[in-house]
Design an enzyme around this catalytic site. Structure first.
Site, PDB file in Angstrom:
ATOM      1  CG  HIS A  55      -0.133  -0.074   2.510  1.00 31.81           C
ATOM      2  ND1 HIS A  55       0.533   1.013   3.014  1.00 31.81           N
ATOM      3  CD2 HIS A  55       0.127  -1.102   3.329  1.00 31.81           C
ATOM      4  CE1 HIS A  55       1.167   0.662   4.110  1.00 31.81           C
ATOM      5  NE2 HIS A  55       0.948  -0.624   4.333  1.00 31.81           N
ATOM      6  CG  ASP A 101       5.698  -3.901   6.070  1.00 36.27           C
ATOM      7  OD1 ASP A 101       4.649  -4.512   6.346  1.00 36.27           O
ATOM      8  OD2 ASP A 101       6.312  -3.227   6.915  1.00 36.27           O
TER       9      ASP A 101
END
Ligand SMILES: *[C@@H]1O[C@H](CO)[C@@H](O)[C@H](O)[C@H]1NC(C)=O
Ligand SMILES: *[C@@H]1O[C@H](CO)[C@@H](O)[C@H](O)[C@H]1NC(C)=O
Length: 480
Positions: free
Chosen positions: A97, A379
């Site tokens: 994102h 991540d």
């Protein structure tokens, strides 16, 4: 004020250097080191090295700027490059994102004032921002698997909520989408203009920031798409492991990895001192400050060009930021050496890689579905995939990072297919463990699909201590 000026100078300098490096590369002014057989000699060193901007010693502020991924910095892209006798047949995109508000607050300080509404005449600008908002407001719940249909389709709070995507985050992914549109749709005609719903595969975790990032990328890629043709699936696991999440050995690797992290932290007396100082500034016990993961909040303030918080005891400063950020970098370095994270990653990334390979194989066998797949993730999704692929030298996934798999068909021999792997626009195909040696033995312009298939179906487990040859056995072997 002094801090702000210095910060601005650094920012401007970094942008200038990045721009210079890009221009020099475009003009081929930077010599590329080439060995006798024509292969690049740097294959095991840093991935995506930047000979001009890369400081000679690791600089935490430089690294932090890369992590921010500010939309003003132009970037190179090697997506869609292949010899003329290859035809692009499918593309699989895994993103992190975009820029978000912190997930944690520093205790007893004012929350950073960041506006998460989208405003066309506020920086960072994007020409499609208004059209994006207007298109999102026409969306309906029918395009989303539950519980995604209860999420807002774009960020909209005047004071961001925790973890909310910011305007920067939206712009980062509009830009990603537009870049992929220029390469894959305009140049390579990956999708016909009357594409069918089954030709896209869209999947996101259940956070608003991943859904909204996916939508921004999709809007850049297919402006004014028909809502009736869009369907976003919900992925409950940040590892994208769907039905194969149960894997006890993976958890054992993770526990050992976390213990390694803990020991490294204890060894760093400068870090302990820094946390102590910061805890005194905000007047809470050190333990509480550390648990509030202050670097997350500081990085957000850094990326948004805001000064760090102050209390009546003084201000959190750049020195504190540098020490904690530097520790993160050292932690990543040790993580690569100790291989515990690799064990975790091989098992954690197998399901999504397996799924991607299966999709590629269906296309290679003539299937016309799922030609463009988008996984909108975190991540903690990208990092294990990079590590499992053998891309240990790749940097930690920045905001709006993109990892892309391209599938190509040889026009001369239509049963032959090749893959390319790209990370943030850089071609890392021949850095992966499944094509590195292949390339060294006999350099070819493309990496065969079979290499990836063999790796995912069998060879990736060989690096584990258990020596298993399949996912199920590898997950259920005890005593790693
Ligand atoms: C950062 O903040 C300073 C001081 O408020 C301002 O002058 C500068 O333009 C800002 N830099 C960027 C890149 O927004
Ligand atoms: C991997 O993909 C194959 C083929 O699609 C499937 O049969 C198998 O169950 C998958 N394995 C895992 C662990 O997801």
């Amino acid at each position: 004020m002094l801090f702000r000026n210095r910060f601005f100078l650094l920012l401007a300098l970094a942008a200038l250097l990045a721009f210079l490096s890009l221009s020099l590369q475009l003009l081929h002014l930077i010599p590329v080191s080439v060995s006798k057989n024509g292969a690049s000699t740097k294959s095991r060193k840093r991935i995506l090295p930047d000979p001009v901007t890369e400081p000679p010693v690791t600089d935490p502020v430089y690294e932090a700027l890369l992590y921010c991924n500010l939309p003003s910095v132009a970037e190179r892209s090697m997506e869609g490059h292949a010899p003329h006798h290859f035809k692009l047949v499918s593309v699989h995109v895994l993103i992190r994102h975009g820029d978000r508000y912190p997930l944690y607050a520093i205790p007893k300080t004012k929350r950073p004032e960041i506006d998460c509404t989208l405003v066309a005449n506020r920086k960072p600008y994007h020409p499609k921002l208004e059209a994006f908002v207007s298109h999102m407001s026409k969306g309906s719940g029918a395009s989303f698997e539950s519980p995604l249909n209860s999420l807002p389709l774009y960020p909209n709070h005047p004071l961001c909520e925790m973890g909310e995507l910011t305007q920067t985050g939206v712009v980062q992914h509009l830009r990603n989408g537009q870049l992929l549109r220029d390469i894959y749709l305009k140049k390579h005609r990956l999708l016909p203009s009357d594409w069918a719903p089954g030709q896209l595969y869209l999947e996101t975790t259940g956070k608003s920031r991943t859904l909204q990032s996916g939508l921004a990328l999709l809007y850049g890629f297919l402006p004014d798409f028909d809502w009736k043709k869009i369907y976003f699936r919900h992925q409950p696991s940040a590892l994208f492991c769907s039905g194969s999440c149960y894997c006890p050995a993976r958890n054992q690797y993770l526990e050992k990895e976390q213990h390694r992290q803990y020991l490294l932290r204890l060894k760093n007396s400068q870090l302990e001192r820094t946390y102590g100082e910061m805890a005194r500034l905000v007047d809470v016990p050190t333990k509480q400050l550390r648990a509030a993961n202050p670097i997350d909040s500081l990085l957000c303030q850094f990326c948004h060009n805001m000064s760090f918080p102050c209390t009546r005891h003084g201000c959190i400063g750049m020195e504190h930021f540098r020490v904690i950020k530097m520790h993160q970098i050292e932690d990543e370095r040790e993580r690569r050496q100790k291989k515990l994270y690799l064990g975790y990653s091989l098992l954690g990334a197998h399901p999504i890689l397996n799924q991607t390979v299966a999709r590629m194989q269906r296309t290679a066998e003539g299937g016309k579905e799922e030609l463009f797949a988008l996984y909108s993730a975190h991540d903690v999704t990208l990092s294990p995939v990079l590590s499992a692929l053998g891309l240990e030298e790749a940097r930690f996934p920045r905001f709006a990072a993109r990892l892309i798999f391209e599938l190509w068909q040889d026009r001369g021999k239509p049963t032959q297919h090749a893959v390319r792997v790209l990370y943030n626009g850089g071609d890392v195909t021949f850095h992966t463990s499944f094509c590195r040696d292949h390339h060294k033995r006999s350099p070819k312009p493309m990496c065969p699909l079979e290499n990836l298939v063999r790796f995912v179906r069998r060879d990736m487990f060989a690096a584990l201590e258990s020596g298993s040859t399949n996912y199920y056995d590898a997950c259920h072997t005890e005593g790693v």
